[in-house]
Write an enzyme that holds these catalytic residues in place. Structure first.
Site, PDB file in Angstrom:
ATOM      1  N   ASN A  11       0.863  -1.183   0.000  1.00 20.56           N
ATOM      2  CA  ASN A  11       0.000   0.000   0.000  1.00 20.56           C
ATOM      3  C   ASN A  11       0.902   1.236   0.000  1.00 20.56           C
ATOM      4  O   ASN A  11       1.487   1.580   1.017  1.00 20.56           O
ATOM      5  CB  ASN A  11      -0.909  -0.018   1.239  1.00 20.56           C
ATOM      6  CG  ASN A  11      -1.740   1.246   1.353  1.00 20.56           C
ATOM      7  OD1 ASN A  11      -1.775   2.060   0.433  1.00 20.56           O
ATOM      8  ND2 ASN A  11      -2.416   1.413   2.478  1.00 20.56           N
ATOM      9  N   LYS A  13       0.054   4.280  -0.332  1.00 23.26           N
ATOM     10  CA  LYS A  13      -0.573   5.486   0.231  1.00 23.26           C
ATOM     11  C   LYS A  13      -0.375   6.682  -0.726  1.00 23.26           C
ATOM     12  O   LYS A  13      -0.401   6.486  -1.931  1.00 23.26           O
ATOM     13  CB  LYS A  13      -0.029   5.762   1.628  1.00 23.26           C
ATOM     14  CG  LYS A  13      -0.142   4.516   2.516  1.00 23.26           C
ATOM     15  CD  LYS A  13       0.048   4.762   3.963  1.00 23.26           C
ATOM     16  CE  LYS A  13      -0.138   3.451   4.712  1.00 23.26           C
ATOM     17  NZ  LYS A  13      -0.232   3.617   6.140  1.00 23.26           N
ATOM     18  N   HIS A  99      -9.767   1.231   4.793  1.00 24.27           N
ATOM     19  CA  HIS A  99      -8.501   1.538   5.471  1.00 24.27           C
ATOM     20  C   HIS A  99      -8.751   2.617   6.535  1.00 24.27           C
ATOM     21  O   HIS A  99      -9.543   3.533   6.313  1.00 24.27           O
ATOM     22  CB  HIS A  99      -7.459   2.016   4.458  1.00 24.27           C
ATOM     23  CG  HIS A  99      -6.083   2.045   5.025  1.00 24.27           C
ATOM     24  ND1 HIS A  99      -5.653   3.041   5.875  1.00 24.27           N
ATOM     25  CD2 HIS A  99      -5.054   1.174   4.916  1.00 24.27           C
ATOM     26  CE1 HIS A  99      -4.409   2.786   6.255  1.00 24.27           C
ATOM     27  NE2 HIS A  99      -4.014   1.652   5.685  1.00 24.27           N
ATOM     28  N   GLU A 101      -7.139   5.115   7.366  1.00 24.70           N
ATOM     29  CA  GLU A 101      -6.875   6.485   6.917  1.00 24.70           C
ATOM     30  C   GLU A 101      -8.056   7.027   6.103  1.00 24.70           C
ATOM     31  O   GLU A 101      -8.232   8.235   5.994  1.00 24.70           O
ATOM     32  CB  GLU A 101      -5.547   6.528   6.130  1.00 24.70           C
ATOM     33  CG  GLU A 101      -4.363   6.436   7.088  1.00 24.70           C
ATOM     34  CD  GLU A 101      -3.109   5.787   6.527  1.00 24.70           C
ATOM     35  OE1 GLU A 101      -3.011   5.611   5.305  1.00 24.70           O
ATOM     36  OE2 GLU A 101      -2.222   5.430   7.338  1.00 24.70           O
ATOM     37  N   GLU A 168      -5.682  -4.493  10.643  1.00 21.93           N
ATOM     38  CA  GLU A 168      -4.712  -3.414  10.836  1.00 21.93           C
ATOM     39  C   GLU A 168      -5.058  -2.636  12.110  1.00 21.93           C
ATOM     40  O   GLU A 168      -5.906  -1.725  12.065  1.00 21.93           O
ATOM     41  CB  GLU A 168      -4.739  -2.441   9.649  1.00 21.93           C
ATOM     42  CG  GLU A 168      -4.227  -3.031   8.367  1.00 21.93           C
ATOM     43  CD  GLU A 168      -3.590  -1.956   7.473  1.00 21.93           C
ATOM     44  OE1 GLU A 168      -2.469  -2.185   7.026  1.00 21.93           O
ATOM     45  OE2 GLU A 168      -4.209  -0.906   7.239  1.00 21.93           O
ATOM     46  N   GLY A 174       2.305   2.769  11.071  1.00 27.79           N
ATOM     47  CA  GLY A 174       3.313   3.832  11.002  1.00 27.79           C
ATOM     48  C   GLY A 174       4.007   4.158  12.314  1.00 27.79           C
ATOM     49  O   GLY A 174       4.722   5.150  12.408  1.00 27.79           O
ATOM     50  N   SER A 211       3.059  -1.503  10.571  1.00 31.38           N
ATOM     51  CA  SER A 211       4.503  -1.489  10.855  1.00 31.38           C
ATOM     52  C   SER A 211       5.229  -2.782  10.479  1.00 31.38           C
ATOM     53  O   SER A 211       6.205  -3.156  11.129  1.00 31.38           O
ATOM     54  CB  SER A 211       4.755  -1.166  12.331  1.00 31.38           C
ATOM     55  OG  SER A 211       4.361   0.156  12.611  1.00 31.38           O
TER      56      SER A 211
HETATM   57  P1  13P Z   1       2.864   0.913   7.735  1.00 31.81           P
HETATM   58  O1  13P Z   1       3.372  -0.411   7.234  1.00 31.81           O
HETATM   59  O2  13P Z   1       3.618   2.079   7.183  1.00 31.81           O
HETATM   60  O3  13P Z   1       2.726   0.913   9.224  1.00 31.81           O
HETATM   61  O4  13P Z   1       1.378   1.089   7.157  1.00 31.81           O
HETATM   62  C1  13P Z   1       0.472   0.070   7.343  1.00 31.81           C
HETATM   63  C2  13P Z   1      -0.711   0.330   6.515  1.00 31.81           C
HETATM   64  O5  13P Z   1      -1.487   1.226   6.768  1.00 31.81           O
HETATM   65  C3  13P Z   1      -0.892  -0.522   5.325  1.00 31.81           C
HETATM   66  O6  13P Z   1      -2.162  -0.380   4.795  1.00 31.81           O
END
Ligand code: 13P
Length: 250
Positions: A11, A13, A99, A101, A168, A174, A211
């Site tokens: 992903n 982002k 997700h 976010e 997640e 993150g 992470s």
């Molecule tokens: P990170 O691997 O950067 O923590 O992000 C996880 C994530 O949101 C994947 O969709």
């Protein structure tokens, strides 16, 4: 774990530009090695370079997905949005839905459910994200939250075979923090139980995200009920992403 199909969903982002396609060369190479034939690699870049990724990965066994879609099926007066129909038309096979976010910027469980239904209607595979925040975790509400999100999200779904669940925990995304082996195993088992009550005969694939990196992947790979990973930051660096794939098969 070695003989199992394992998912590695990158992903990206809101990162990446046209030049990023060059970073795929090394991963394409790895994907052709017979040892990693069971690695299901899926790239989810931003919409702006979705077409470039699709073109680049044509004739490889690496798939491409979008990071979100609108909940309306088809077309309409929705400025700034992209529908699952459009995502399918451009050549994507996957879409991430729910997700955290996106939940943060207004995705409700009802909207997420509509997004899932519309994506299935357009024959996309759905990576459906669920997870608790830190406050909910501290209050021991994880199971309840997961159950609520899963039941609402999968309401009226018929084609379960095209759904991957991505667990997640929001507090892990993150931050570099991950769950203990025991807790992660337990939460994945809870998800399996919730799913069993929703649809008894389907063996859902469950991914972990939050992470994931080249340092903790060996630890995570030992957890038997995980079918793969949804990877943010570490997936944008080809060497790290390759390391994650390699170390998962040791
Ligand atoms: P990170 O691997 O950067 O923590 O992000 C996880 C994530 O949101 C994947 O969709």
């Amino acid at each position: 774990m070695t003989n199992k199909y394992k998912y590695f969903v990158a992903n990206w982002k809101m990162y990446g530009d046209k030049k990023s396609v060059n970073s795929l060369n090394k991963v394409i190479k790895i994907s052709k090695i017979s040892k990693f034939k069971r690695a299901k690699i899926i790239y989810c870049p931003p919409y702006t370079i979705l077409g470039d990724f699709i073109k680049k990965l044509k004739n490889t066994n690496i798939k491409v997905g979008a990071q979100n879609c609108h909940f309306i099926d088809g077309e309409g007066p929705y400025t700034g949005f992209v529908s699952s129909k459009m995502i399918k038309q451009i050549g994507s096979q996957y879409v991430i839905v729910g997700h955290s976010e996106q939940r943060e910027s207004g995705d409700t469980d009802i909207k997420i459910n509509k997004k899932i239904l519309s994506s299935l209607n357009n024959n996309l595979n759905v990576i459906f994200c669920v997870g608790e925040n830190l406050k909910q975790k501290k209050k021991n509400l994880t199971k309840k939250i997961l159950s609520y999100q899963i039941k609402k999200g999968l309401n009226k779904v018929k084609n379960y075979n095209k759904i991957l669940i991505a667990y997640e925990p929001i507090w892990s995304i993150g931050t570099g923090r991950i769950l203990s082996e025991r807790e992660l195993f337990k939460n994945i088992e809870s998800i399996k139980l919730i799913l069993k009550n929703v649809k008894k005969h389907i063996q859902f694939k469950i991914l972990y995200g939050g992470s994931v990196n080249d340092k903790n992947i060996k630890f995570l790979s030992k957890i038997k009920n995980i079918d793969g990973f949804l990877i943010g930051g570490a997936s944008q660096k080809p060497n790290k992403f390759i390391d994650i794939i390699k170390k998962s098969y040791i």
